[in-house]
Write an enzyme that holds these catalytic residues in place. Structure first.
Site: not given
Ligand code: NAP
Length: 275
Positions: A12, A18, A144, A167
């Protein structure tokens, strides 16, 4: 942070936190295996990394909403690389991506459980031989603070579904797996920790939930980097962090019987041999 000669897989990494972590690690000299589904976004990141003039980027496309996708990714990494120093299991979908209704993976599993947890579980096990051969090495599971206990009578949430419960269940499953795997990996030189990177960073999944961001991607990214490369984390394993600080997860994470049930179920669903 000097990452010369190190190889890192960040799932990701085509978007969000990421992407930030991948760029920082490459900037410090690492060969970063970037992963996502969108080759155009991956190309933009790889170009950015090459322009930095340090490290390198190799893109792997894989859809983690199918176990075959996770297996294909692991096979490609194992075939192409002689070492893997860090595996950051970060790919995920939020509570609202693709709508509020219950969805299933290609294998028929509840979608958030499949993408956020089960594919990372399978990837970790398939990559373990390479991680062990590269020890000391680290696994970081990006979880999370949003955590919901698993109802073992309805893990796929066929009743009382909500995106936030799905989630949060998947995120607690990652933490339970982290504690379990750390125990299994004692003495191998491979450590595994999990974390809540930061609250509501400005990323696609947060915006998809209609939530106003309250943290930056940099804040969460630095917390992930702390577990991935922090010198103070050397040899530490099985821990959960809230940002930069060690924290307690949901009580179910410390229930050995629940972890054993989750492990048995996960081995069965992924087709891995029971150990
Ligand atoms: N954002 C927050 O505040 C927050 C808080 C706590 C934890 N987190 C955790 O942090 C991590 C990253 O989150 P983020 O906020 O950076 O999310 P994001 O910007 O939505 O990015 C998600 C990433 O995961 C990939 N992904 C999603 N579905 C997929 C699939 N079916 N197969 C392969 N790749 C997939 C996406 O790839 P594509 O480019 O192909 O879509 C993207 O690279 C997650 O595990 C999330 O639960 C985030």
């Amino acid at each position: 942070m000097n990452m010369d000669g190190k190889t890192v897989l960040v799932t990701g990494s085509t978007d969000g936190v990421g992407r930030y972590v991948a760029a920082r690690l490459a900037g410090a000299g690492a060969k970063v295996l970037i992963h996502g589904r969108d080759s155009a976004r991956a190309r933009t990141l790889a170009d950015e990394i090459r322009r930095q003039g340090r490290g390198d980027a190799v893109f792997y496309a894989a859809d983690l909403s199918s176990l075959a996708g996770a297996r294909g990714l692991a096979q490609a990494v194992l075939a192409d690389h002689k070492r893997l120093d860090i595996f950051i299991s970060n790919a995920g979908i939020g509570s609202q991506n693709q709508g509020p209704q219950r969805q299933t993976s290609a294998d028929g599993h509840e979608l958030r459980f499949a993408v956020n947890y089960l594919s990372g579980f399978l990837l970790a096990y398939l990559l373990l031989p390479l991680l062990k051969a590269s020890a000391p090495s680290r696994i970081v599971n990006v979880a999370s603070l949003g955590q919901h206990p698993i109802d073992f009578d309805d893990v796929m949430i066929t009743r009382g579904y909500s995106g936030s419960r799905a989630y949060a269940q998947s995120k607690l499953a990652q933490i339970m797996f982290t504690i379990d795997l750390a125990d299994e990996l004692k003495g191998t030189g491979v450590t595994v920790n999990s974390l809540h990177p930061a609250t509501y960073m400005n990323t696609t999944m947060v915006r998809a939930g209609g939530i106003t961001p309250v943290s930056t991607v940099e804040q969460g990214g630095e917390a992930i980097l702390h577990l991935a490369v922090g010198e103070d984390m050397a040899g530490k394993s099985g821990l959960f962090f809230n940002g930069m600080n060690e924290a307690r997860a949901n009580p179910q994470a410390y229930d050995a019987a629940a972890r054993k049930r989750l492990r048995a179920l996960s081995l069965e669903l992924t087709g891995l041999p029971a150990t």
